[in-house]
Each structure stands twice: as C-alpha cells, then as structure tokens.
Design an enzyme around this catalytic site. Structure first.
Site, PDB file in Angstrom:
ATOM      1  N   TRP A 102       0.818  -1.219   0.000  1.00 27.96           N
ATOM      2  CA  TRP A 102       0.000   0.000   0.000  1.00 27.96           C
ATOM      3  C   TRP A 102       0.847   1.262   0.000  1.00 27.96           C
ATOM      4  O   TRP A 102       0.414   2.313  -0.481  1.00 27.96           O
ATOM      5  CB  TRP A 102      -1.017  -0.021   1.139  1.00 27.96           C
ATOM      6  CG  TRP A 102      -1.997  -1.144   0.912  1.00 27.96           C
ATOM      7  CD1 TRP A 102      -2.088  -2.312   1.609  1.00 27.96           C
ATOM      8  CD2 TRP A 102      -2.971  -1.236  -0.137  1.00 27.96           C
ATOM      9  NE1 TRP A 102      -3.064  -3.119   1.063  1.00 27.96           N
ATOM     10  CE2 TRP A 102      -3.615  -2.487  -0.011  1.00 27.96           C
ATOM     11  CE3 TRP A 102      -3.351  -0.391  -1.186  1.00 27.96           C
ATOM     12  CZ2 TRP A 102      -4.623  -2.905  -0.880  1.00 27.96           C
ATOM     13  CZ3 TRP A 102      -4.362  -0.806  -2.052  1.00 27.96           C
ATOM     14  CH2 TRP A 102      -4.980  -2.040  -1.892  1.00 27.96           C
ATOM     15  N   ASP A 172      -1.300   6.486   6.361  1.00 31.89           N
ATOM     16  CA  ASP A 172      -2.423   5.646   5.935  1.00 31.89           C
ATOM     17  C   ASP A 172      -2.705   4.659   7.070  1.00 31.89           C
ATOM     18  O   ASP A 172      -1.941   3.730   7.299  1.00 31.89           O
ATOM     19  CB  ASP A 172      -2.020   4.923   4.640  1.00 31.89           C
ATOM     20  CG  ASP A 172      -3.090   3.959   4.144  1.00 31.89           C
ATOM     21  OD1 ASP A 172      -4.111   3.767   4.849  1.00 31.89           O
ATOM     22  OD2 ASP A 172      -2.905   3.398   3.046  1.00 31.89           O
ATOM     23  N   LYS A 196     -12.382  -1.752   7.300  1.00 27.69           N
ATOM     24  CA  LYS A 196     -11.670  -2.745   8.123  1.00 27.69           C
ATOM     25  C   LYS A 196     -12.069  -2.564   9.591  1.00 27.69           C
ATOM     26  O   LYS A 196     -12.805  -3.362  10.136  1.00 27.69           O
ATOM     27  CB  LYS A 196     -10.169  -2.609   7.901  1.00 27.69           C
ATOM     28  CG  LYS A 196      -9.800  -2.952   6.444  1.00 27.69           C
ATOM     29  CD  LYS A 196      -8.668  -2.118   5.959  1.00 27.69           C
ATOM     30  CE  LYS A 196      -8.424  -2.150   4.471  1.00 27.69           C
ATOM     31  NZ  LYS A 196      -8.523  -3.375   3.748  1.00 27.69           N
TER      32      LYS A 196
HETATM   33  C1  LIG Z   1      -3.428   0.057   4.098  1.00 24.72           C
HETATM   34  C2  LIG Z   1      -4.328   0.226   2.923  1.00 24.72           C
HETATM   35  N1  LIG Z   1      -4.262   1.366   2.212  1.00 24.72           N
HETATM   36  C3  LIG Z   1      -5.051   1.569   1.152  1.00 24.72           C
HETATM   37  C4  LIG Z   1      -5.951   0.616   0.726  1.00 24.72           C
HETATM   38  C5  LIG Z   1      -6.817   0.886  -0.465  1.00 24.72           C
HETATM   39  O1  LIG Z   1      -8.078   1.177  -0.009  1.00 24.72           O
HETATM   40  P1  LIG Z   1      -9.361   1.325  -0.951  1.00 24.72           P
HETATM   41  O2  LIG Z   1      -9.580   0.011  -1.586  1.00 24.72           O
HETATM   42  O3  LIG Z   1     -10.401   1.730   0.034  1.00 24.72           O
HETATM   43  O4  LIG Z   1      -9.068   2.396  -1.937  1.00 24.72           O
HETATM   44  C6  LIG Z   1      -6.063  -0.586   1.432  1.00 24.72           C
HETATM   45  C7  LIG Z   1      -7.040  -1.613   1.000  1.00 24.72           C
HETATM   46  O5  LIG Z   1      -7.087  -2.720   1.469  1.00 24.72           O
HETATM   47  C8  LIG Z   1      -5.219  -0.784   2.547  1.00 24.72           C
HETATM   48  O6  LIG Z   1      -5.268  -1.919   3.235  1.00 24.72           O
END
Ligand SMILES: Cc1ncc(COP(=O)(O)O)c(C=O)c1O
Length: 361
Positions: A102, A172, A196
C-alpha cells in the site's frame, strides 16, 4: 443462522450487534417514516447522525480541535491522489516510506502530481522489516512524509511514530485505525478507508491538521479540494449516507466496548495467539516479518508445504473460519483480526492451526 468467524482483510467482519441494529432500522428509522437510506443528507435528522458520528470518532480516537475530520465517499486510494493535490505544489518533492504494497500504491497515485521520492523502502528485502528511521533519506524541502501505519498485505506495522522533524507526517491508517491509542498531534494527516476497523466500504475518514488546509496545493476541481469539503461539513455533494450511518453505529459500539484502550489489549491478545501457533509449529507454519514490526491486525503466514494451502483454506472454511486465503501478491494464508473479531475467533483459529498441523505435519 450461522455466522462464521470472518478473517477477511476488507470488507471485513462487523459486530453482530451493529448489523442487527441496522437490520432493525432498515425499513423505518428513528420515527421518520422512511429508511435512513431514503432521506436527504441535508435533513435535520441525517445531519444529526453525521454530527454525532464525528463527535463519537473524535472521542474514540482523541482528535484535537485543531484537526478537521472529513467523511468522504470512496476509499483510501482516492485520498492517496488527493494528498499531493492538496498539500504539495506542482512537482514539489514529497517523501514516501514504503513498507509494503500500500506504500507503493501511495507513490503511484502521487506520481502524476509531485516528485514522489522514495525515502526508504523495504522492498529489496521482500518487505519483512521497516527500514530504520536513521537510514531514511528525508528531503529538507519535502511537502510531507508519507507512511503506511499498517501494511494489510505484508503484515507490517509501525510500533512507534517516526520523528520526521517539522515536515508533516501523513499516515495511511486504513487497516489499524482505532485499534490502539495514538497521539494524533504527531501527524499532519491521518486517513483510512472504513472497511476494516470502522465499518462498511464506501467511505473514508480523513483527519487533517487545520493549518495544512491553508496550503495552496495544486490546481484542482472543487470536489478534489479538502478545504471545500471541510467548509461544507463533508456535504459538498451527496455523501454515502448509509455508510456514514453504519460507521457511526460502529463508533458507538467501539466506545461501548471500552474504546481504543480495550481494543489495544484485545488485538494484542488475539495476534499473540496466532503468532504463537505459527512460531510454536516447528516450521510447519512460517511468518517472515521481523517480530518488532509484526502487525496485530493482519497476519500473513505460509505453510512449509505450499501444496497444503488449498486444503488449509477449504478445511478452515468448513470449520467456520472464513476468508483465510492469502492475498495473491504474496500467497499463503492471511488472518485479519480487526476490532470486530472477538477473542474466541483467534482462539478458534489457533486451535484449528494446531489440529491441522497434527493431521498434516
Ligand atoms: C493500508 C491500505 N491502504 C489503502 C488501501 C486501499 O483502499 P481502498 O480500496 O479503500 O481504496 C487498502 C485496501 O485494502 C489498505 O489496506
């Protein structure tokens, strides 16, 4: 009805109590003669729900007044693109510390707008550790430093807030928000997709230190401008009202459970059970993350014999333990232990792991 223990990484398990309340209120909510999904976001009734959700989240996480809180449609990836648009000048440098998948997506989303500089990355070592802060190649003139507090796929979590001097730290927190007390004042921005620890997919929470909203950023449409969203209390356009309401129920549930202190203890206990089952297996199971940065929320692990993966997933499912297949980027098995997963779920998983090992080891 049989509700299994659901180890999905997201969208993820929600407390039965929250789902039941939503079910009961689905057809007719709060005496208004309609469902909450059928009423205007600008009605006094919904505005009260939105305001209460913000107040509850502020209490839950301990968000100081000099931080704005936004509830925005969409997920965390959208925020990864909005961050550089709002907080950096065109082409300005922004530092990214990449500790897993991520972190890489954050860089990718920022690249069209900024000089996204990778100040440190664990990729060369297969994302098993977070590079030591002393080795980060931070830029003096960076608009911000971006980290991923918890890497959902690689199972790596920051256990301390890194000191990055006066440059705002953006984190994040999608997969670990509200799972333990944090000092919000150490961050410039905290963002998280809700699906989550905070509730349903389709809404993201963004917590922004207000002075950062004075930054010019880059030319952008109003709808991509955090200032405009703050000025309109996250109702610049029609917000995802159902998701906002459900997140609000989740905040109330978490407060009633004892808040983030209680979830810190619970997540410690749950993750310890699963790590013990892995580490005590004599190599039958393996987690490659350096223990000091192992995630309490997402535990990826591997069977010494890869050929047993499919059997592990199908038998665990039959035993009422859902969604344990690892992410395709890393393979193996992954257990996600978000706030709504009870201790009994982790106990059941650890017992299943030992039993599976006995039968197949
Ligand atoms: C730590 C993290 N950041 C970003 C995301 C991306 O999120 P989204 O699918 O809501 O755009 C995720 C998705 O699992 C994630 O676990």
């Amino acid at each position: 009805m049989t509700r299994a223990f659901n180890f999905s990484a997201g969208p993820a398990t929600l407390p039965e109590q929250v789902l039941r309340q939503a079910q009961e209120e689905m057809l007719e909510w709060n005496g208004v003669g309609a469902s909450i999904v059928e009423i205007s976001h600008r009605s006094a009734d919904f505005m009260a729900v939105a305001a209460q959700a913000e107040a509850d989240l502020r209490r839950l996480i301990g968000i100081p007044d000099d931080y704005a809180v936004l509830f925005l449609g969409g997920g965390a990836t959208t925020q990864q693109a909005l961050l550089p648009l709002n907080f950096a000048e065109p082409g300005q440098r922004a530092d990214y510390v990449v500790s897993g998948h991520w972190g890489k997506t954050a860089v990718k989303q920022a690249q069209p707008y900024v000089d996204a500089h990778i100040a440190a990355s664990g990729e060369a070592d297969g994302f098993h550790d977070i590079p030591a802060v002393a080795q980060w190649q931070l830029s003096k003139d960076a608009a911000y430093v971006h980290i991923t507090a918890n890497e959902t796929i690689h199972g790596i979590e920051f256990r301390d807030v890194p000191d990055v001097g006066n440059v705002p730290l953006i984190a994040d927190f999608s997969s670990s928000i509200a799972s333990e007390p944090i000092d919000v004042s150490r961050y410039g921005v905290i963002y998280a997709g809700a699906q989550k620890n905070l509730g349903p997919v389709g809404i993201a929470v963004v917590i922004i230190r207000r002075d950062l909203l004075e930054r010019a950023g880059q030319p952008r449409a109003d709808i991509f401008d955090y200032r405009s969203h703050v000025a309109r209390d996250s109702m610049l356009n029609t917000p995802p009202t159902w998701n906002w309401y459900l997140a609000g129920l989740m905040f109330k549930w978490m407060l009633a459970q004892g808040g983030v202190e209680a979830f810190a203890k619970l997540s410690q206990a749950k993750s310890a059970l699963v790590y013990e089952a892995i580490d005590g297996s004599g190599g039958f199971y393996r987690n490659d993350v350096v223990p000091a940065v192992r995630s309490r929320m997402n535990i990826p692990f591997f069977l010494a014999d890869d050929a047993l993966n499919a059997r592990f997933v199908s038998e665990s499912k039959a035993a009422g333990l859902l969604a344990l297949k690892g992410h395709k980027a890393v393979g193996g098995i992954r257990a996600s232990l978000y706030n709504a997963m009870p201790l009994a779920g982790a106990q059941a998983l650890a017992a299943f792991m030992r039993d599976f090992q006995q039968r197949n080891g």
